[in-house]
Design a protein around this motif. Structure first.
Motif, PDB file in Angstrom:
ATOM      1  N   PHE A  89     -34.327 -24.842 -71.258  1.00  0.00           N
ATOM      2  CA  PHE A  89     -33.858 -25.161 -72.273  1.00  0.00           C
ATOM      3  C   PHE A  89     -34.668 -24.775 -73.541  1.00  0.00           C
ATOM      4  N   LEU A  90     -35.851 -25.298 -73.360  1.00  0.00           N
ATOM      5  CA  LEU A  90     -37.099 -25.310 -74.678  1.00  0.00           C
ATOM      6  C   LEU A  90     -37.222 -23.666 -74.936  1.00  0.00           C
ATOM      7  N   ILE A  91     -37.400 -22.749 -73.769  1.00  0.00           N
ATOM      8  CA  ILE A  91     -38.001 -21.697 -74.100  1.00  0.00           C
ATOM      9  C   ILE A  91     -37.045 -20.452 -73.505  1.00  0.00           C
ATOM     10  N   GLY A  92     -35.821 -20.967 -73.258  1.00  0.00           N
ATOM     11  CA  GLY A  92     -34.754 -19.887 -72.923  1.00  0.00           C
ATOM     12  C   GLY A  92     -34.785 -18.530 -73.596  1.00  0.00           C
ATOM     13  N   GLY A  93     -34.690 -19.047 -75.123  1.00  0.00           N
ATOM     14  CA  GLY A  93     -34.451 -17.877 -76.078  1.00  0.00           C
ATOM     15  C   GLY A  93     -35.737 -17.173 -76.223  1.00  0.00           C
ATOM     16  N   LEU A  94     -36.874 -17.461 -75.755  1.00  0.00           N
ATOM     17  CA  LEU A  94     -38.186 -16.825 -75.739  1.00  0.00           C
ATOM     18  C   LEU A  94     -38.560 -16.003 -74.717  1.00  0.00           C
ATOM     19  N   LEU A  95     -37.987 -16.139 -73.368  1.00  0.00           N
ATOM     20  CA  LEU A  95     -38.170 -15.368 -72.278  1.00  0.00           C
ATOM     21  C   LEU A  95     -38.391 -14.095 -72.434  1.00  0.00           C
ATOM     22  N   LYS A  96     -37.373 -13.465 -73.123  1.00  0.00           N
ATOM     23  CA  LYS A  96     -37.314 -11.895 -73.355  1.00  0.00           C
ATOM     24  C   LYS A  96     -38.555 -11.566 -73.873  1.00  0.00           C
ATOM     25  N   ARG A  97     -38.996 -12.426 -74.824  1.00  0.00           N
ATOM     26  CA  ARG A  97     -40.377 -11.950 -75.592  1.00  0.00           C
ATOM     27  C   ARG A  97     -41.514 -11.989 -74.858  1.00  0.00           C
ATOM     28  N   LEU A  98     -41.493 -12.692 -73.598  1.00  0.00           N
ATOM     29  CA  LEU A  98     -42.699 -12.604 -72.779  1.00  0.00           C
ATOM     30  C   LEU A  98     -42.812 -11.337 -72.007  1.00  0.00           C
ATOM     31  N   VAL A  99     -42.911 -10.297 -72.697  1.00  0.00           N
ATOM     32  CA  VAL A  99     -42.725  -8.941 -72.062  1.00  0.00           C
ATOM     33  C   VAL A  99     -43.830  -8.430 -71.139  1.00  0.00           C
ATOM     34  N   HIS A 100     -45.257  -9.268 -71.326  1.00  0.00           N
ATOM     35  CA  HIS A 100     -46.396  -8.934 -70.496  1.00  0.00           C
ATOM     36  C   HIS A 100     -46.539 -10.114 -69.543  1.00  0.00           C
ATOM     37  N   LEU A 101     -45.508 -10.873 -69.239  1.00  0.00           N
ATOM     38  CA  LEU A 101     -45.721 -12.224 -68.231  1.00  0.00           C
ATOM     39  C   LEU A 101     -46.063 -11.437 -66.872  1.00  0.00           C
ATOM     40  N   SER A 102     -45.424 -10.516 -66.435  1.00  0.00           N
ATOM     41  CA  SER A 102     -45.488 -10.107 -65.129  1.00  0.00           C
ATOM     42  C   SER A 102     -46.984  -9.356 -64.755  1.00  0.00           C
ATOM     43  N   TYR A 103     -47.597  -8.921 -66.037  1.00  0.00           N
ATOM     44  CA  TYR A 103     -49.076  -8.374 -66.059  1.00  0.00           C
ATOM     45  C   TYR A 103     -49.944  -9.527 -65.838  1.00  0.00           C
ATOM     46  N   GLY A 104     -49.712 -10.579 -66.600  1.00  0.00           N
ATOM     47  CA  GLY A 104     -50.688 -11.881 -66.705  1.00  0.00           C
ATOM     48  C   GLY A 104     -50.601 -12.430 -65.100  1.00  0.00           C
ATOM     49  N   THR A 119     -49.643 -14.313 -73.399  1.00  0.00           N
ATOM     50  CA  THR A 119     -48.672 -14.805 -74.465  1.00  0.00           C
ATOM     51  C   THR A 119     -48.861 -13.955 -75.745  1.00  0.00           C
ATOM     52  N   ALA A 120     -49.981 -13.993 -76.217  1.00  0.00           N
ATOM     53  CA  ALA A 120     -50.411 -13.569 -77.574  1.00  0.00           C
ATOM     54  C   ALA A 120     -49.798 -11.924 -77.669  1.00  0.00           C
ATOM     55  N   THR A 121     -50.579 -11.046 -76.437  1.00  0.00           N
ATOM     56  CA  THR A 121     -50.009  -9.734 -76.494  1.00  0.00           C
ATOM     57  C   THR A 121     -48.561  -9.487 -76.404  1.00  0.00           C
ATOM     58  N   SER A 122     -47.666 -10.372 -75.694  1.00  0.00           N
ATOM     59  CA  SER A 122     -46.334 -10.432 -75.354  1.00  0.00           C
ATOM     60  C   SER A 122     -45.757 -10.659 -76.803  1.00  0.00           C
ATOM     61  N   LEU A 123     -46.147 -11.574 -77.632  1.00  0.00           N
ATOM     62  CA  LEU A 123     -45.433 -12.032 -78.681  1.00  0.00           C
ATOM     63  C   LEU A 123     -45.654 -10.850 -79.721  1.00  0.00           C
ATOM     64  N   ILE A 124     -47.025 -10.288 -80.143  1.00  0.00           N
ATOM     65  CA  ILE A 124     -47.373  -9.078 -80.822  1.00  0.00           C
ATOM     66  C   ILE A 124     -46.369  -7.751 -80.445  1.00  0.00           C
ATOM     67  N   ALA A 125     -46.253  -7.614 -79.009  1.00  0.00           N
ATOM     68  CA  ALA A 125     -45.445  -6.331 -78.757  1.00  0.00           C
ATOM     69  C   ALA A 125     -43.981  -6.676 -79.114  1.00  0.00           C
ATOM     70  N   SER A 126     -43.297  -7.933 -78.841  1.00  0.00           N
ATOM     71  CA  SER A 126     -41.816  -8.245 -79.212  1.00  0.00           C
ATOM     72  C   SER A 126     -41.870  -7.977 -80.572  1.00  0.00           C
TER      73      SER A 126
END
Length: 333
Positions: free
Chosen positions: A245-260, A304-311
Motif C-alpha cells: 500500500f505504501l509504494i503501490g503508486g511508485l512501482l511503475k516508476r521503478l523502471v530499472h528494478l529488473s536491471y538491479g 532507485t536513483a536512475t529509475s526515478l530520474i528516467a521516470s
C-alpha cells in the motif's frame, strides 16, 4: 551459528505473536491509507533492525551481517513480487477494503511454504556440497534471463496467468463470482461455494512460491544458517502487506528494478560458485559478507536513483508531447 531448540521455539512464538497482533490490527476491512501503511512499514523495518542488533549483541557481527544482507536482498526481491500482486488484485477485482486481508492471508501461506523450501535447501546443503554449483548456476541464469527480458522491453506486468494450482482449484471446486465480505466459503441454495476471496488468497501465496525459486538460493548464497535464512525471509515477508500500500503508486516508476535485481542475483550466483570451488579445495578468493552487503545496498541505491530520474524524464516528455498536440489541435481549429 548454534541455535538451540528453545531459541527456535522462542523465535517462532515471537513471530506468531507479531502475526497475531498484525491480524488483530487489520481485522476490520478498510482501505489502507498511505499514512497507515507508512507507519506500519516503519514498524516492521524497525523490528527487523532490532532483531539484527540482537543477533549482533548475542551472536556477534558475523551472523548480524548475514541477517541484514539476507533481509535487504529478500526485501528488494519482494518489491518485484508487488508488481504481480497488483495484477492479481486487478484480475480478481478485489475491493480496496478487502485487499489487506487478502495480502495478510496470502503472505502467511507464502511464509509456510517458504519454510518448507528453506528446510529442503538446508538439507541439500548439509548433504551435498556440490549443490552450491547448482544454486550459483541457477542464479546466474536467472540474472541473464532478467537482463534479456528488460533489454527486450518485456513487461511482466502484462502477462500474468493463473498457475496450474489455481487453474485446478477453480475447475474442481464450485465457486461464486461475487465477494461476500471476507468470507472464503458461502452456502447458496444448499451448495457450499468458494468465494473469490479464497481464490485470490491462494493466488498470492502460490505465486510467491514461484518467486521463492530465486530468493531462497539467493539468500543461501549469503548465509547457510537456516535460522538466519528463515528469520530474514519472515521479516521481509511480514512487512510486505504494508509495503504494497505504501509504494503501490511508485512501482511503475521503478523502471530499472529488473536491471538491479539481475545484478544482485548474478553477483550472489558468482559468490556461490566461488564458495563451491573453495569447498572443493580450489584456491579461489571468497567474497565476504561485508562486501556482499555493500554491493547489494549500492546496486539498490543506484537502481532507485536512475529509475526515478528516467521516470521524471519520461513524464516531462509525455507532458511536452501532450502540450504540442494540444497546440496543433488549436491551430487546426
Amino acid at each position: 551459528m548454534d541455535v538451540s531448540l528453545a531459541l527456535w521455539a522462542l523465535t517462532l512464538a515471537g513471530l506468531c505473536a507479531l502475526i497475531g497482533a498484525d491480524f488483530l490490527i487489520g481485522r476490520n476491512p478498510h482501505e489502507v491509507s498511505v499514512r497507515e501503511a507508512g507507519i506500519w512499514t516503519a514498524v516492521w523495518v524497525a523490528l527487523a533492525g532490532l532483531f539484527g542488533l540482537g543477533l549482533a549483541l548475542f551472536a556477534g557481527g558475523g551472523p548480524a551481517g548475514e541477517f541484514f544482507a539476507g533481509y535487504v536482498t529478500e526485501k528488494s526481491l519482494s518489491v518485484d513480487n508487488l508488481f504481480v500482486f497488483v495484477l492479481i488484485m486487478a484480475k480478481f477485482a478485489v475491493p480496496a477494503a478487502y485487499q489487506q486481508r487478502v495480502l495478510l492471508i496470502g503472505v502467511l501461506v507464502a511464509l509456510v511454504l517458504r519454510t518448507v523450501f528453506i528446510a529442503a535447501g538446508a538439507t541439500l546443503i548439509a548433504s551435498f556440497s556440490w549443490i552450491f554449483f547448482v544454486f550459483g548456476a541457477f542464479l546466474i541464469w536467472t540474472a541473464w534471463k532478467l537482463i534479456k527480458e528488460a533489454l527486450a522491453g518485456h513487461d511482466a506486468d502484462t502477462d500474468f496467468e493463473e498457475n496450474r494450482l489455481m487453474a485446478a482449484v477453480r475447475r474442481r471446486v464450485p465457486s461464486t463470482d461475487r465477494y461476500h465480505g471476507t468470507k472464503m466459503f458461502v452456502t447458496e441454495n444448499g451448495r457450499r461455494l468458494m468465494t473469490p476471496m479464497l481464490v485470490v488468497m491462494l493466488a498470492i501465496g502460490s505465486t510467491d512460491v514461484l518467486f521463492a525459486l530465486d530468493s531462497i538460493p539467493a539468500i543461501f548464497g549469503l548465509t547457510q544458517d537456516p535460522y538466519i535464512v528463515f528469520t530474514a525471509n519472515a521479516f521481509a515477508l511480514m512487512g510486505l502487506r504494508q509495503l504494497y500500500f505504501l509504494i503501490g503508486g511508485l512501482l511503475k516508476r521503478l523502471v530499472h528494478l529488473s536491471y538491479g535485481l539481475s545484478v544482485i542475483l548474478g553477483f550472489i550466483g558468482v559468490k556461490l560458485v566461488l564458495h563451491a570451488l573453495h569447498e572443493a579445495g580450489v584456491h579461489v578468493p571468497e567474497i565476504s559478507i561485508a562486501v556482499s552487503l555493500g554491493v547489494i545496498v549500492a546496486v539498490l541505491a543506484v537502481t532507485t536513483a536512475t529509475s526515478l530520474i528516467a521516470s521524471r524524464k519520461a513524464a516531462r516528455t509525455e507532458e511536452n508531447d501532450r502540450a504540442a498536440a494540444s497546440r496543433e489541435d488549436r491551430i487546426d481549429v
